[in-house]
Design a protein around this motif. Sequence first.
Motif, PDB file in Angstrom:
ATOM      1  N   THR A 109    -140.200 -22.529 -64.778  1.00 37.49           N
ATOM      2  CA  THR A 109    -139.416 -22.056 -65.895  1.00 37.49           C
ATOM      3  C   THR A 109    -140.191 -20.956 -66.603  1.00 37.49           C
ATOM      4  OG1 THR A 109    -138.535 -24.274 -66.171  1.00 37.49           O
ATOM      5  CG2 THR A 109    -138.247 -22.729 -68.012  1.00 37.49           C
ATOM      6  N   ALA A 110    -139.546 -19.872 -66.911  1.00 34.61           N
ATOM      7  CA  ALA A 110    -140.203 -18.779 -67.614  1.00 34.61           C
ATOM      8  C   ALA A 110    -140.074 -19.004 -69.107  1.00 34.61           C
ATOM      9  CB  ALA A 110    -139.590 -17.450 -67.224  1.00 34.61           C
ATOM     10  N   ALA A 111    -141.099 -18.650 -69.831  1.00 31.10           N
ATOM     11  CA  ALA A 111    -141.099 -18.784 -71.278  1.00 31.10           C
ATOM     12  C   ALA A 111    -140.948 -17.401 -71.878  1.00 31.10           C
ATOM     13  CB  ALA A 111    -142.400 -19.422 -71.744  1.00 31.10           C
ATOM     14  N   LEU A 112    -140.339 -17.312 -73.030  1.00 28.51           N
ATOM     15  CA  LEU A 112    -140.078 -16.044 -73.663  1.00 28.51           C
ATOM     16  C   LEU A 112    -140.775 -16.001 -75.005  1.00 28.51           C
ATOM     17  CD1 LEU A 112    -138.439 -13.403 -73.711  1.00 28.51           C
ATOM     18  CD2 LEU A 112    -136.578 -14.705 -74.705  1.00 28.51           C
ATOM     19  N   GLU A 124    -148.904 -29.004 -69.478  1.00 25.48           N
ATOM     20  CA  GLU A 124    -149.682 -29.060 -68.246  1.00 25.48           C
ATOM     21  C   GLU A 124    -148.842 -28.652 -67.050  1.00 25.48           C
ATOM     22  OE1 GLU A 124    -151.619 -32.839 -67.796  1.00 25.48           O
ATOM     23  OE2 GLU A 124    -152.435 -32.755 -69.828  1.00 25.48           O
ATOM     24  N   GLN A 125    -147.593 -29.079 -67.007  1.00 25.17           N
ATOM     25  CA  GLN A 125    -146.704 -28.720 -65.904  1.00 25.17           C
ATOM     26  C   GLN A 125    -146.455 -27.214 -65.896  1.00 25.17           C
ATOM     27  OE1 GLN A 125    -142.887 -30.632 -65.928  1.00 25.17           O
ATOM     28  NE2 GLN A 125    -142.241 -29.668 -64.031  1.00 25.17           N
ATOM     29  N   ALA A 126    -146.227 -26.619 -67.078  1.00 29.10           N
ATOM     30  CA  ALA A 126    -145.985 -25.178 -67.155  1.00 29.10           C
ATOM     31  C   ALA A 126    -147.180 -24.390 -66.654  1.00 29.10           C
ATOM     32  CB  ALA A 126    -145.658 -24.784 -68.597  1.00 29.10           C
ATOM     33  N   ILE A 127    -148.379 -24.835 -66.990  1.00 24.01           N
ATOM     34  CA  ILE A 127    -149.591 -24.159 -66.521  1.00 24.01           C
ATOM     35  C   ILE A 127    -149.766 -24.351 -65.021  1.00 24.01           C
ATOM     36  CG2 ILE A 127    -152.117 -24.151 -66.667  1.00 24.01           C
ATOM     37  CD1 ILE A 127    -151.735 -24.793 -69.693  1.00 24.01           C
ATOM     38  N   SER A 163    -147.632 -22.132 -62.782  1.00 18.24           N
ATOM     39  CA  SER A 163    -147.787 -20.692 -62.993  1.00 18.24           C
ATOM     40  C   SER A 163    -146.540 -20.099 -63.639  1.00 18.24           C
ATOM     41  CB  SER A 163    -148.110 -19.973 -61.686  1.00 18.24           C
ATOM     42  OG  SER A 163    -149.330 -20.422 -61.176  1.00 18.24           O
ATOM     43  N   THR A 164    -146.131 -20.664 -64.750  1.00 20.93           N
ATOM     44  CA  THR A 164    -144.954 -20.213 -65.462  1.00 20.93           C
ATOM     45  C   THR A 164    -145.154 -18.799 -65.993  1.00 20.93           C
ATOM     46  OG1 THR A 164    -144.427 -22.468 -66.110  1.00 20.93           O
ATOM     47  CG2 THR A 164    -143.411 -20.709 -67.402  1.00 20.93           C
ATOM     48  N   ALA A 165    -144.300 -17.874 -65.564  1.00 22.43           N
ATOM     49  CA  ALA A 165    -144.367 -16.496 -66.033  1.00 22.43           C
ATOM     50  C   ALA A 165    -143.722 -16.379 -67.406  1.00 22.43           C
ATOM     51  CB  ALA A 165    -143.655 -15.585 -65.045  1.00 22.43           C
ATOM     52  N   MET A 214    -144.583  -6.544 -72.064  1.00 26.92           N
ATOM     53  CA  MET A 214    -145.648  -7.118 -71.241  1.00 26.92           C
ATOM     54  C   MET A 214    -145.136  -8.360 -70.509  1.00 26.92           C
ATOM     55  SD  MET A 214    -147.873  -4.905 -72.141  1.00 26.92           S
ATOM     56  CE  MET A 214    -149.348  -5.494 -71.351  1.00 26.92           C
ATOM     57  N   VAL A 215    -145.595  -8.538 -69.279  1.00 31.56           N
ATOM     58  CA  VAL A 215    -145.289  -9.724 -68.491  1.00 31.56           C
ATOM     59  C   VAL A 215    -146.599 -10.276 -67.950  1.00 31.56           C
ATOM     60  CG1 VAL A 215    -144.203 -10.564 -66.364  1.00 31.56           C
ATOM     61  CG2 VAL A 215    -142.975  -8.992 -67.838  1.00 31.56           C
ATOM     62  N   ARG A 216    -146.731 -11.599 -68.022  1.00 30.42           N
ATOM     63  CA  ARG A 216    -147.875 -12.290 -67.415  1.00 30.42           C
ATOM     64  C   ARG A 216    -147.318 -13.276 -66.410  1.00 30.42           C
ATOM     65  NH1 ARG A 216    -152.737 -12.995 -71.535  1.00 30.42           N
ATOM     66  NH2 ARG A 216    -153.582 -13.794 -69.614  1.00 30.42           N
ATOM     67  N   ASN A 217    -147.985 -13.388 -65.261  1.00 32.90           N
ATOM     68  CA  ASN A 217    -147.458 -14.254 -64.201  1.00 32.90           C
ATOM     69  C   ASN A 217    -147.774 -15.725 -64.408  1.00 32.90           C
ATOM     70  OD1 ASN A 217    -150.122 -14.147 -63.633  1.00 32.90           O
ATOM     71  ND2 ASN A 217    -149.927 -13.296 -61.579  1.00 32.90           N
ATOM     72  N   SER A 218    -148.551 -16.050 -65.427  1.00 32.45           N
ATOM     73  CA  SER A 218    -148.771 -17.453 -65.790  1.00 32.45           C
ATOM     74  C   SER A 218    -149.276 -17.538 -67.221  1.00 32.45           C
ATOM     75  CB  SER A 218    -149.751 -18.125 -64.828  1.00 32.45           C
ATOM     76  OG  SER A 218    -151.054 -17.666 -65.054  1.00 32.45           O
TER      77      SER A 218
END
Length: 198
Positions: A3-6, A23-26, A29-31, A52-56
């Motif tokens: 799931t991506a977070a905004l 912990e699950q999001a990390i 590799s939640t972008a 900006m976008v980060r892949n995790s």
Amino acid sequence: LATAALLSACGDELTVDDGEQQEQAIAESTAFAYVSTAANSNESNSASKQLMVRNSITSSAAEIEILTAFNNEEFSAEYDVQNLTISQDGETLLFSANNLQADSSWNLFQYHFKSQKLQRIISDDNIANQGNDTHGIYSGNLILFSSDRGPTNEVRLFAMESDGSSIIEITQQLETNTTTKISLLNVPNTGINSITLE
């Protein structure tokens, strides 16, 4: 599916309900995406913004400024960006951007986190620049958005296929004695979408 977070440039923090979800999001590799504003500028100064976008979520994750990295001809200098929205599956970012050139308008873009592909939704320049397209949201295979396209330059609600085709206005200026019913049909995972004005 991850799931991506905004995030936005308003100082909001990435939060989820409990430690297990964090912990699950990390681990997955939640972008996520966010708008960065320079510390020495006020938020109304659009020239200081970067998408900006980060892949995790980890601190070691690569950070990409996607508009200049993937679309450097159109966004080689200053730009403004707003209305970040994540698709329900968390795989796509939808947003509005304007390159602040004299003949440009706000356009809808989508960025695919996994493939790192950036595209303007409406590919044809003439159609894309008929108005300022903002506030896009996903609704199944459709994208709903507000725009001032049209002869009156009034902001109205539109819908289109996710590839930018079949743009239709779904709100119309009505006479006071007219009643209009707008029906949006979207059957998830079937590709069935329709908009009916009665």
